[in-house]
Design a protein around this motif. Structure first.
Motif, PDB file in Angstrom:
ATOM      1  N   PRO A   1      51.842 121.925 142.665  1.00 19.86           N
ATOM      2  CA  PRO A   1      52.081 120.660 141.964  1.00 19.86           C
ATOM      3  C   PRO A   1      53.019 119.751 142.749  1.00 19.86           C
ATOM      4  O   PRO A   1      53.847 120.208 143.536  1.00 19.86           O
ATOM      5  CB  PRO A   1      52.720 121.108 140.648  1.00 19.86           C
ATOM      6  CG  PRO A   1      53.370 122.409 140.970  1.00 19.86           C
ATOM      7  CD  PRO A   1      52.458 123.072 141.965  1.00 19.86           C
ATOM      8  N   VAL A   2      52.875 118.453 142.527  1.00 19.95           N
ATOM      9  CA  VAL A   2      53.663 117.474 143.279  1.00 19.95           C
ATOM     10  C   VAL A   2      54.426 116.518 142.364  1.00 19.95           C
ATOM     11  O   VAL A   2      54.793 115.418 142.763  1.00 19.95           O
ATOM     12  CB  VAL A   2      52.775 116.662 144.246  1.00 19.95           C
ATOM     13  CG1 VAL A   2      52.256 117.556 145.353  1.00 19.95           C
ATOM     14  CG2 VAL A   2      51.628 115.999 143.506  1.00 19.95           C
ATOM     15  N   GLY A   3      54.714 116.921 141.148  1.00 15.41           N
ATOM     16  CA  GLY A   3      55.586 116.128 140.297  1.00 15.41           C
ATOM     17  C   GLY A   3      54.901 114.940 139.663  1.00 15.41           C
ATOM     18  O   GLY A   3      53.678 114.895 139.504  1.00 15.41           O
ATOM     19  N   GLY A   4      55.712 113.954 139.279  1.00 15.87           N
ATOM     20  CA  GLY A   4      55.214 112.795 138.560  1.00 15.87           C
ATOM     21  C   GLY A   4      54.772 111.677 139.491  1.00 15.87           C
ATOM     22  O   GLY A   4      54.383 111.905 140.638  1.00 15.87           O
ATOM     23  N   THR A   5      54.864 110.445 138.999  1.00 17.08           N
ATOM     24  CA  THR A   5      54.495 109.267 139.776  1.00 17.08           C
ATOM     25  C   THR A   5      55.708 108.362 139.914  1.00 17.08           C
ATOM     26  O   THR A   5      56.641 108.398 139.100  1.00 17.08           O
ATOM     27  CB  THR A   5      53.359 108.480 139.108  1.00 17.08           C
ATOM     28  OG1 THR A   5      53.830 107.971 137.841  1.00 17.08           O
ATOM     29  CG2 THR A   5      52.143 109.375 138.869  1.00 17.08           C
ATOM     30  N   GLU A   6      55.698 107.530 140.926  1.00 21.34           N
ATOM     31  CA  GLU A   6      56.821 106.618 141.139  1.00 21.34           C
ATOM     32  C   GLU A   6      57.034 105.715 139.931  1.00 21.34           C
ATOM     33  O   GLU A   6      58.163 105.514 139.485  1.00 21.34           O
ATOM     34  CB  GLU A   6      56.593 105.777 142.390  1.00 21.34           C
ATOM     35  CG  GLU A   6      57.700 104.787 142.663  1.00 21.34           C
ATOM     36  CD  GLU A   6      57.486 103.981 143.943  1.00 21.34           C
ATOM     37  OE1 GLU A   6      58.332 103.114 144.226  1.00 21.34           O
ATOM     38  OE2 GLU A   6      56.479 104.225 144.636  1.00 21.34           O
ATOM     39  N   SER A   7      55.956 105.178 139.382  1.00 21.65           N
ATOM     40  CA  SER A   7      56.085 104.235 138.270  1.00 21.65           C
ATOM     41  C   SER A   7      56.657 104.882 137.016  1.00 21.65           C
ATOM     42  O   SER A   7      57.248 104.195 136.175  1.00 21.65           O
ATOM     43  CB  SER A   7      54.720 103.616 137.953  1.00 21.65           C
ATOM     44  OG  SER A   7      53.786 104.615 137.577  1.00 21.65           O
TER      45      SER A   7
END
Length: 310
Positions: free
Chosen positions: A245-251
């Motif tokens: 997994p790579v976490g959330g999003t910048e926004s």
């Protein structure tokens, strides 16, 4: 670098701070990881080779901070100064201050230096600075899952990077705070600030300072675990694991209630020498905090990874 074989582990914790929950299964591929945080000497080699100037050494762009006092846009970084007496723990500005002239070369501000600190973790590096070093070194910054998996040292259910007891046999296993934070530092582990990398035992993967000493940047945009954890059950009724997994999003990483100042945040891991039982019990692999990408401090550094298959 140390090789970490791939595997499955339970990421997060349901027993501590709410941002660590829910605990959930994650699969991580094997990767190489630095055995310790990047040191001042290593970062100096990067700067000498490239001429790189860190975020804390440059004035901030006024366009990114509408309405800010121009004096606060001067080159500076966050420095911890212990108050001389007990204070209310709800106000971190009683021990944190934005110090002009503080940067990786001058970790305490003007007049301080790297003398006797060349083998300490580099600090006062914002996210862009850590990323620039990683690119120069031909490496990457770890994801939160990669970092936590490596920190657990093959002990997926343990509380700490070495087991379930914080000071086994009375031995200090990491550079953390002893005493009443923020005014009383007993220095029972031998250090009141950062310590040389390797001063404390490695975990079973041969990794030093995964807990304590300095927080470490990861490449993940910050998001709450309840937004990241899988909720799709398998045929056996348990959630399917997330894979690399790579976490959330910048926004989605912006702090709520800060509409006037939209600074995205990354996830940092590991706790630091300022983590104390009476204030911040985040000297554990599952601990996590959001950090604005433009912010550097005296207790935040990084290490790098290499992913052979990515």
């Amino acid at each position: 670098m140390a090789w970490i074989p791939g595997g499955r582990f339970t990421m997060g914790s349901d027993r501590h701070y709410p941002e660590e929950a829910p605990a959930h299964p994650v699969d991580v591929d094997g990767l190489w990881i630095d055995p310790a945080p990047v040191t001042n000497a290593q970062f100096e080699a990067f700067v000498e080779a490239t001429g790189y100037v860190t975020t804390a050494e440059r004035p901030a762009d006024p366009a990114g901070y509408p309405g800010a006092d121009p004096a606060l846009l001067a080159p500076a970084s966050a420095v911890f100064t212990p108050p001389p007496y007990p204070v209310e723990l709800g106000d971190p500005y009683q021990w944190w201050s934005y110090v002009p002239g503080a940067n990786w070369r001058h970790p305490g501000g003007a007049g301080t230096s790297l003398r006797e600190r060349r083998d300490h973790p580099v600090t006062h590096v914002a996210y862009a600075d850590a990323l620039a070093y990683a690119l120069w070194a031909g490496k990457q910054l770890p994801t939160e899952a990669e970092w936590e998996y490596a920190a657990r040292g093959g002990l997926p259910g343990s509380e700490y990077a070495w087991g379930d007891e914080f000071n086994p046999g009375g031995n200090h296993m990491a550079n953390t705070w002893q005493g009443r934070f923020p005014h009383e530092n007993l220095r029972l582990d031998g250090y009141d600030r950062t310590s040389p990398v390797g001063a404390f035992p490695a975990n079973a993967y041969g990794l030093h300072d995964m807990i304590g000493n300095v927080w470490e940047w990861t490449s993940d945009w910050y998001a709450e675990h309840d937004r990241l954890a899988p909720n799709r059950p398998t045929c056996c009724g348990t959630p399917a694991p997330r894979v690399n997994p790579v976490g959330g999003t910048e926004s989605d990483s912006f702090e709520s209630g800060q509409a006037h100042l939209r600074i995205p945040r990354k996830t940092m891991k590991g706790g630091s020498h300022l983590c104390a039982p009476n204030y911040c019990r985040r000297y554990r692999p599952s601990a996590r905090l959001a950090q604005p990408v433009d912010t550097s401090t005296c207790h935040l550094g990084f290490r790098c990874v290499v992913r052979p298959a990515w």
